[in-house]
Scaffold this motif. Structure first.
Motif, PDB file in Angstrom:
ATOM      1  N   GLN A 161      48.437 -20.559  -8.786  1.00 27.99           N
ATOM      2  CA  GLN A 161      47.088 -21.013  -9.124  1.00 27.99           C
ATOM      3  C   GLN A 161      46.803 -20.689 -10.582  1.00 27.99           C
ATOM      4  O   GLN A 161      46.965 -19.544 -11.021  1.00 27.99           O
ATOM      5  CB  GLN A 161      46.047 -20.334  -8.235  1.00 27.99           C
ATOM      6  CG  GLN A 161      44.649 -20.881  -8.476  1.00 27.99           C
ATOM      7  CD  GLN A 161      43.614 -20.176  -7.630  1.00 27.99           C
ATOM      8  OE1 GLN A 161      43.863 -19.073  -7.135  1.00 27.99           O
ATOM      9  NE2 GLN A 161      42.454 -20.791  -7.463  1.00 27.99           N
ATOM     10  N   GLN A 162      46.391 -21.697 -11.308  1.00 30.56           N
ATOM     11  CA  GLN A 162      46.135 -21.539 -12.730  1.00 30.56           C
ATOM     12  C   GLN A 162      44.805 -20.833 -12.947  1.00 30.56           C
ATOM     13  O   GLN A 162      43.829 -21.090 -12.252  1.00 30.56           O
ATOM     14  CB  GLN A 162      46.091 -22.927 -13.357  1.00 30.56           C
ATOM     15  CG  GLN A 162      45.768 -22.924 -14.831  1.00 30.56           C
ATOM     16  CD  GLN A 162      45.488 -24.331 -15.333  1.00 30.56           C
ATOM     17  OE1 GLN A 162      46.093 -25.290 -14.879  1.00 30.56           O
ATOM     18  NE2 GLN A 162      44.568 -24.445 -16.282  1.00 30.56           N
ATOM     19  N   GLY A 163      44.776 -19.909 -13.932  1.00 33.80           N
ATOM     20  CA  GLY A 163      43.509 -19.306 -14.330  1.00 33.80           C
ATOM     21  C   GLY A 163      43.045 -19.941 -15.635  1.00 33.80           C
ATOM     22  O   GLY A 163      43.188 -21.140 -15.833  1.00 33.80           O
ATOM     23  N   LYS A 164      42.564 -19.108 -16.532  1.00 32.26           N
ATOM     24  CA  LYS A 164      42.061 -19.594 -17.810  1.00 32.26           C
ATOM     25  C   LYS A 164      43.183 -20.267 -18.622  1.00 32.26           C
ATOM     26  O   LYS A 164      44.312 -19.768 -18.676  1.00 32.26           O
ATOM     27  CB  LYS A 164      41.512 -18.395 -18.606  1.00 32.26           C
ATOM     28  CG  LYS A 164      40.477 -18.760 -19.645  1.00 32.26           C
ATOM     29  CD  LYS A 164      39.590 -17.552 -20.025  1.00 32.26           C
ATOM     30  CE  LYS A 164      40.382 -16.330 -20.394  1.00 32.26           C
ATOM     31  NZ  LYS A 164      40.591 -15.983 -21.758  1.00 32.26           N
ATOM     32  N   HIS A 172      46.831 -18.827 -18.056  1.00 32.17           N
ATOM     33  CA  HIS A 172      46.988 -17.607 -17.269  1.00 32.17           C
ATOM     34  C   HIS A 172      47.207 -17.986 -15.810  1.00 32.17           C
ATOM     35  O   HIS A 172      46.801 -19.066 -15.373  1.00 32.17           O
ATOM     36  CB  HIS A 172      45.725 -16.735 -17.394  1.00 32.17           C
ATOM     37  CG  HIS A 172      45.565 -16.131 -18.748  1.00 32.17           C
ATOM     38  ND1 HIS A 172      46.366 -15.119 -19.219  1.00 32.17           N
ATOM     39  CD2 HIS A 172      44.693 -16.421 -19.754  1.00 32.17           C
ATOM     40  CE1 HIS A 172      46.004 -14.801 -20.440  1.00 32.17           C
ATOM     41  NE2 HIS A 172      44.985 -15.586 -20.802  1.00 32.17           N
ATOM     42  N   VAL A 173      47.844 -17.084 -15.067  1.00 30.99           N
ATOM     43  CA  VAL A 173      48.065 -17.328 -13.641  1.00 30.99           C
ATOM     44  C   VAL A 173      47.120 -16.432 -12.843  1.00 30.99           C
ATOM     45  O   VAL A 173      47.013 -15.232 -13.114  1.00 30.99           O
ATOM     46  CB  VAL A 173      49.522 -17.037 -13.245  1.00 30.99           C
ATOM     47  CG1 VAL A 173      49.684 -17.023 -11.729  1.00 30.99           C
ATOM     48  CG2 VAL A 173      50.457 -18.082 -13.856  1.00 30.99           C
ATOM     49  N   LYS A 174      46.398 -17.047 -11.877  1.00 31.98           N
ATOM     50  CA  LYS A 174      45.441 -16.294 -11.070  1.00 31.98           C
ATOM     51  C   LYS A 174      46.115 -15.749  -9.805  1.00 31.98           C
ATOM     52  O   LYS A 174      46.009 -14.571  -9.494  1.00 31.98           O
ATOM     53  CB  LYS A 174      44.274 -17.216 -10.684  1.00 31.98           C
ATOM     54  CG  LYS A 174      42.988 -16.490 -10.417  1.00 31.98           C
ATOM     55  CD  LYS A 174      41.759 -17.319 -10.849  1.00 31.98           C
ATOM     56  CE  LYS A 174      41.205 -18.173  -9.734  1.00 31.98           C
ATOM     57  NZ  LYS A 174      40.126 -19.069 -10.195  1.00 31.98           N
ATOM     58  N   THR A 175      46.802 -16.629  -9.051  1.00 32.05           N
ATOM     59  CA  THR A 175      47.464 -16.185  -7.809  1.00 32.05           C
ATOM     60  C   THR A 175      48.829 -16.859  -7.636  1.00 32.05           C
ATOM     61  O   THR A 175      49.089 -17.932  -8.190  1.00 32.05           O
ATOM     62  CB  THR A 175      46.635 -16.563  -6.551  1.00 32.05           C
ATOM     63  OG1 THR A 175      46.583 -17.993  -6.454  1.00 32.05           O
ATOM     64  CG2 THR A 175      45.237 -15.985  -6.605  1.00 32.05           C
ATOM     65  N   GLU A 193      44.203 -27.187  -9.114  1.00 30.33           N
ATOM     66  CA  GLU A 193      44.394 -25.914  -9.826  1.00 30.33           C
ATOM     67  C   GLU A 193      45.785 -25.318  -9.622  1.00 30.33           C
ATOM     68  O   GLU A 193      46.109 -24.293 -10.184  1.00 30.33           O
ATOM     69  CB  GLU A 193      43.385 -24.872  -9.300  1.00 30.33           C
ATOM     70  CG  GLU A 193      41.992 -25.032  -9.818  1.00 30.33           C
ATOM     71  CD  GLU A 193      41.093 -23.916  -9.281  1.00 30.33           C
ATOM     72  OE1 GLU A 193      41.601 -22.843  -8.902  1.00 30.33           O
ATOM     73  OE2 GLU A 193      39.867 -24.143  -9.231  1.00 30.33           O
ATOM     74  N   ASP A 261      49.194  -8.481 -13.995  1.00 34.11           N
ATOM     75  CA  ASP A 261      48.008  -9.186 -14.496  1.00 34.11           C
ATOM     76  C   ASP A 261      48.286  -9.942 -15.785  1.00 34.11           C
ATOM     77  O   ASP A 261      47.378 -10.503 -16.382  1.00 34.11           O
ATOM     78  CB  ASP A 261      46.836  -8.220 -14.665  1.00 34.11           C
ATOM     79  CG  ASP A 261      47.211  -7.050 -15.564  1.00 34.11           C
ATOM     80  OD1 ASP A 261      48.300  -7.099 -16.199  1.00 34.11           O
ATOM     81  OD2 ASP A 261      46.433  -6.093 -15.635  1.00 34.11           O
ATOM     82  N   SER A 264      51.756 -15.755 -16.930  1.00 28.72           N
ATOM     83  CA  SER A 264      51.253 -17.037 -17.430  1.00 28.72           C
ATOM     84  C   SER A 264      52.205 -18.161 -17.004  1.00 28.72           C
ATOM     85  O   SER A 264      53.321 -17.916 -16.555  1.00 28.72           O
ATOM     86  CB  SER A 264      51.106 -17.000 -18.956  1.00 28.72           C
ATOM     87  OG  SER A 264      52.289 -16.505 -19.549  1.00 28.72           O
TER      88      SER A 264
END
Lengths: 362, 362
Positions: A161-164, A172-175, A193, A261, A264
């Motif tokens: 899951q893509q983050g910012k 960034h990677v969220k999950t 996403e 954390d 990417s």
């Protein structure tokens, strides 16, 4: 020269049992010319990196029994570039070892991790993405993965899951989610996403070692850390044998990527990526007849039969009638005829074969 | 001694294409050990006649290409006992030739005609019936056939309708019907008047020659009759080659038995007879697993699969899932996977194979 800091670890120790009986324990999928190009998947993997990563910086992570196959298929690789895992322990211990080993050779090493069973249809786009990825990790303290925009709710792949967004292609990677069920995969695809996790990673030796050390639960790193000073010396293999025996079998996805954390993703939709893990993935990337049948190395007469994949040794004639959505895979001493929907179960069938009929069928 | 007048013509020239790819043009079904007894169907056929018919009175009606296989499998047979048909012409010309040939050797000859692809489960009962049949034709001017009481409306066999009884086991024959459809077969079975035609015949050389001569339509006999005086001499083969080229391809059932008025039947329900013509007939006579699967020469793992027949070279492992009522037959260079209901079409598939893929697959 930054190029001299670039390394690749090719993951080529798998047995490919879901592609049995074409993929065998003695000759797993990565050593087979599955696409009829004249080159095995491993040879294609090495060829794709030519000119981007110095040849002497390419390492093979494998089992000792496959060293002769590697030397035969990639003769330009020297013995010391073959890291022979003393036991099967999934990807976290292997990547830990490779990182410590390479760091001992070059503390500034930037490492690409490449599965040997990928199919990449557009090599030039792939090569540009590799260069871009190295440049990114040379400037950012991150664990980077190649992500591909899903075109269908595929349940064979892991999802990111893509983050910012960092810029148009990096984010960034969220999950991380390992193989989801169909319902969840549909939600992922619809959300826009999520990306398929290709298993192609980029990180500095330092970054992956640090990330592993933060995963206290699976205790992969602490044991490998004890070997500092031993890597690159005559004592390395004895040390590795000792810690592998006791090491947990855990994937790098689970041990690191799901927890760190600083992960990417570089979106590489244009490279034409497929993970050749199952008969279904081979079916997906192969040319089909009007009736949707795929033939690998055989002559076929398909009567009232649709959407099958037939694989056999060259010149074998296969006649099938009234079969739809089947895998028909023939080898010298084994024949598999199962619905395509059971492709994930083949691994279990092979396990049963080993128990009931002996190793000569693996 | 009447025994010296007893002859047998074993019909062993067929290619068995409905049992492809186990039965091959180069090695047809009659030369194969289909039952795993250590003996081919031909060898079993010869062995069943031992002591009933003098060995030197047993003739093989075949094609020249199979003479070496016959000599290898039945070494006690001399060259002059092998009648090599110069062309495929079904059973009427072959039986005409055999009758004229044997009559030239012995004008009092009584001939048994035995297909080489029969399975006889109870040999002692069979032998008693053979002796009874010879004794019957030695006393009656008749064309006698072995009939078996049908246990199911089988559409693979021809049917004999019984006329007036001669005694408990012998009866006159009213009609012959080639393979009926299922509806008609059911009517036949329900009537209680019909028997399966085994294709095992008994007649004197005189009786069959006379019956053939009365079949003006197919003109088989008149040409063979022209050769009287030539049979048994050096000129016989040249003469046979000449008339075979022009001869009609017609079955003895059609040319003679459907028309003659002196046909009789000996009921042999107790001999355990099967004509091994198709994969289905092999399925019927073979031991089955609880799920109704039959395995020939292979190791199998049958998952969620019922009522299949699997044939493969020894030690080949076959895994099938979700298949019901299928024929799975594997050979060195060909693999057949078709529904059992299509067993009669296999012959057509093989014809297509010849056209599209060449003789090496036949």
């Amino acid at each position: 020269m930054t190029e001299n800091n670039r390394y690749c670890v090719i993951m080529c120790g798998g047995t490919g049992s879901r592609l049995w009986p074409k993929s065998r324990t003695r000759m797993p999928k990565q050593f087979i010319d599955f696409l009829g190009t004249g080159q095995s998947l491993l040879q294609l993997t090495v060829a794709r990196l030519k000119g981007i990563i110095p040849q002497e910086n390419i390492f093979m992570l494998t089992q000792s029994e496959y060293a002769p196959l590697i030397k035969e298929q990639v003769p330009e690789i020297s013995d010391k570039q073959i890291l022979m895992e003393p036991a099967h322990r999934r990807t976290a211990p292997g990547n830990a070892w490779a990182a410590y080993h390479i760091k001992a050779l070059n503390p500034d090493a930037k490492i690409m991790v490449a599965p040997a069973d990928n199919i990449i249809l557009r090599v030039e786009e792939f090569r540009q993405s590799v260069v871009k990825a190295f440049e990114f990790i040379e400037q950012h303290d991150t664990l980077l993965t190649f992500g591909v925009k899903p075109t269908r709710p595929e349940t064979r792949y892991g999802y990111i899951q893509q983050g910012k967004e960092i810029d148009g292609e990096f984010a960034h990677v969220k999950t991380f989610t390992e193989k989801p069920d169909l319902e969840l995969a549909k939600v992922f695809v619809d959300s826009g996403e999520f990306y398929w996790n290709t298993g192609i990673f980029f990180w500095s030796a330092d970054a992956i070692i640090k990330a592993l050390s933060e995963d206290a639960a699976s205790k992969v790193s602490s044991r490998f850390a004890e070997g500092e000073g031993i890597y690159g010396t005559d004592k390395e293999m004895d040390f590795i044998k000792e810690i592998y025996a006791a090491s947990q079998s855990v994937s790098v996805d689970y041990a690191v990527l799901e927890k760190a954390d600083n992960v990417s993703v570089l979106r590489v939709d244009g490279i034409g990526w497929t993970d050749l893990g199952t008969w279904g993935s081979l079916y997906d990337v192969s040319p089909k007849t009007r009736e949707g049948n795929v033939t690998q190395g055989a002559k076929t007469m398909m009567l009232n039969s649709r959407n099958n994949i037939v694989s056999a040794t060259r010149d074998k004639l296969v006649i099938a009638s009234g079969l739809n959505d089947y895998i028909i895979a023939d080898s010298d001493n084994a024949l598999l005829i199962v619905p395509r929907s059971e492709e994930q179960k083949i691994r279990n069938y092979v396990r049963e074969v080993k128990t009931n009929h002996g190793k000569e069928y693996l």
